[in-house]
Write a protein that holds these residues in place. Structure first.
Motif, PDB file in Angstrom:
ATOM      1  N   CYS A  16      10.151  15.605  33.900  1.00 40.14           N
ATOM      2  CA  CYS A  16       9.998  15.997  32.498  1.00 40.14           C
ATOM      3  C   CYS A  16       9.468  17.431  32.399  1.00 40.14           C
ATOM      4  O   CYS A  16       8.967  17.999  33.361  1.00 40.14           O
ATOM      5  N   ASN A  17       9.597  17.976  31.214  1.00 41.16           N
ATOM      6  CA  ASN A  17       9.013  19.277  30.898  1.00 41.16           C
ATOM      7  C   ASN A  17       7.955  19.011  29.833  1.00 41.16           C
ATOM      8  O   ASN A  17       8.244  18.348  28.838  1.00 41.16           O
ATOM      9  N   ILE A  18       6.744  19.494  30.043  1.00 49.14           N
ATOM     10  CA  ILE A  18       5.645  19.205  29.117  1.00 49.14           C
ATOM     11  C   ILE A  18       5.207  20.482  28.413  1.00 49.14           C
ATOM     12  O   ILE A  18       4.959  21.499  29.041  1.00 49.14           O
ATOM     13  N   GLU A  19       5.120  20.371  27.109  1.00 48.46           N
ATOM     14  CA  GLU A  19       4.699  21.482  26.261  1.00 48.46           C
ATOM     15  C   GLU A  19       3.397  21.075  25.574  1.00 48.46           C
ATOM     16  O   GLU A  19       3.287  19.951  25.083  1.00 48.46           O
ATOM     17  N   GLN A  20       2.420  21.968  25.564  1.00 48.95           N
ATOM     18  CA  GLN A  20       1.135  21.663  24.923  1.00 48.95           C
ATOM     19  C   GLN A  20       0.872  22.622  23.778  1.00 48.95           C
ATOM     20  O   GLN A  20       1.221  23.791  23.847  1.00 48.95           O
ATOM     21  N   LYS A  21       0.240  22.077  22.728  1.00 48.00           N
ATOM     22  CA  LYS A  21      -0.278  22.925  21.653  1.00 48.00           C
ATOM     23  C   LYS A  21      -1.395  22.174  20.970  1.00 48.00           C
ATOM     24  O   LYS A  21      -1.544  20.963  21.149  1.00 48.00           O
ATOM     25  N   TYR A  22      -2.175  22.873  20.193  1.00 51.60           N
ATOM     26  CA  TYR A  22      -3.302  22.249  19.516  1.00 51.60           C
ATOM     27  C   TYR A  22      -2.938  21.948  18.073  1.00 51.60           C
ATOM     28  O   TYR A  22      -2.360  22.784  17.376  1.00 51.60           O
ATOM     29  N   ASP A  23      -3.287  20.746  17.615  1.00 44.61           N
ATOM     30  CA  ASP A  23      -3.068  20.329  16.230  1.00 44.61           C
ATOM     31  C   ASP A  23      -4.416  20.423  15.515  1.00 44.61           C
ATOM     32  O   ASP A  23      -5.276  19.559  15.686  1.00 44.61           O
ATOM     33  N   PHE A  24      -4.580  21.487  14.732  1.00 46.65           N
ATOM     34  CA  PHE A  24      -5.853  21.718  14.046  1.00 46.65           C
ATOM     35  C   PHE A  24      -6.121  20.667  12.974  1.00 46.65           C
ATOM     36  O   PHE A  24      -7.263  20.308  12.733  1.00 46.65           O
ATOM     37  N   ASP A  25      -5.075  20.172  12.324  1.00 46.65           N
ATOM     38  CA  ASP A  25      -5.248  19.165  11.270  1.00 46.65           C
ATOM     39  C   ASP A  25      -5.794  17.852  11.828  1.00 46.65           C
ATOM     40  O   ASP A  25      -6.640  17.211  11.209  1.00 46.65           O
ATOM     41  N   CYS A  26      -5.294  17.444  12.992  1.00 44.28           N
ATOM     42  CA  CYS A  26      -5.718  16.174  13.603  1.00 44.28           C
ATOM     43  C   CYS A  26      -6.889  16.342  14.562  1.00 44.28           C
ATOM     44  O   CYS A  26      -7.420  15.346  15.053  1.00 44.28           O
ATOM     45  N   ARG A  27      -7.229  17.591  14.858  1.00 42.43           N
ATOM     46  CA  ARG A  27      -8.248  17.876  15.879  1.00 42.43           C
ATOM     47  C   ARG A  27      -7.888  17.168  17.184  1.00 42.43           C
ATOM     48  O   ARG A  27      -8.631  16.361  17.712  1.00 42.43           O
ATOM     49  N   ALA A  28      -6.675  17.486  17.663  1.00 41.29           N
ATOM     50  CA  ALA A  28      -6.150  16.827  18.861  1.00 41.29           C
ATOM     51  C   ALA A  28      -5.224  17.766  19.621  1.00 41.29           C
ATOM     52  O   ALA A  28      -4.547  18.601  19.028  1.00 41.29           O
ATOM     53  N   GLN A  29      -5.206  17.596  20.939  1.00 41.26           N
ATOM     54  CA  GLN A  29      -4.259  18.319  21.774  1.00 41.26           C
ATOM     55  C   GLN A  29      -2.941  17.552  21.739  1.00 41.26           C
ATOM     56  O   GLN A  29      -2.920  16.336  21.908  1.00 41.26           O
ATOM     57  N   THR A  30      -1.850  18.253  21.493  1.00 40.66           N
ATOM     58  CA  THR A  30      -0.521  17.652  21.425  1.00 40.66           C
ATOM     59  C   THR A  30       0.234  17.927  22.717  1.00 40.66           C
ATOM     60  O   THR A  30       0.243  19.060  23.200  1.00 40.66           O
ATOM     61  N   PHE A  31       0.850  16.886  23.250  1.00 43.81           N
ATOM     62  CA  PHE A  31       1.677  16.990  24.441  1.00 43.81           C
ATOM     63  C   PHE A  31       3.082  16.535  24.061  1.00 43.81           C
ATOM     64  O   PHE A  31       3.269  15.379  23.688  1.00 43.81           O
ATOM     65  N   LYS A  32       4.045  17.441  24.128  1.00 43.25           N
ATOM     66  CA  LYS A  32       5.444  17.079  23.926  1.00 43.25           C
ATOM     67  C   LYS A  32       6.050  16.913  25.310  1.00 43.25           C
ATOM     68  O   LYS A  32       6.073  17.853  26.103  1.00 43.25           O
TER      69      LYS A  32
END
Length: 95
Positions: free
Chosen positions: A20-36
Motif C-alpha cells: 500500500c501507499n500511505i498518506e498522512q495529514k492532520y485533521d484540525f476539526d477532529c483533532r486527529a491524525q489521518t492516514f489514507k
C-alpha cells in the motif's frame, strides 16, 4: 513524541496492507491524525485521535489496534472511515 507514534502507526498499516501507499495529514476539526491507505482496490481511511495517541505509549497503541481488530475492520470498510479513540473504534461517513 507524537511523531514517533505516528511512524509506528504507519508501519502497522504497511505491515497489514502490504504494497500500500500511505498518506498522512492532520485533521484540525477532529483533532486527529489521518492516514489514507491506498490499496489496489481503493482507499482506506483511518483517523487516530490526538487524545488516544497522547494517553498511550507506542506498544499499548499497537496492542489495542490488535485487540480491537483494527486492520480487519479497516479492510472491510472501504466506504466508511474508522476513528480510533479512547473508547475504541468508531465508523464514520467519509465526506
Amino acid at each position: 513524541m507524537r511523531e514517533e507514534k505516528h511512524v509506528a502507526i504507519d508501519k502497522y498499516l504497511a505491515e497489514n496492507f502490504p504494497g500500500c501507499n500511505i498518506e498522512q495529514k492532520y485533521d484540525f476539526d477532529c483533532r486527529a491524525q489521518t492516514f489514507k491507505v491506498h490499496v489496489a482496490d481503493g482507499t482506506l481511511l483511518l483517523k487516530v485521535a490526538d487524545e488516544f495517541v497522547e494517553d498511550n505509549v507506542t506498544p499499548e497503541i499497537l496492542r489495542m489496534f490488535n485487540l480491537w481488530g483494527l486492520a480487519e475492520m479497516l479492510g472491510k470498510e472501504k466506504k466508511l472511515g474508522v476513528l480510533v479513540s479512547q473508547y475504541g473504534l468508531e465508523l464514520f461517513r467519509r465526506g
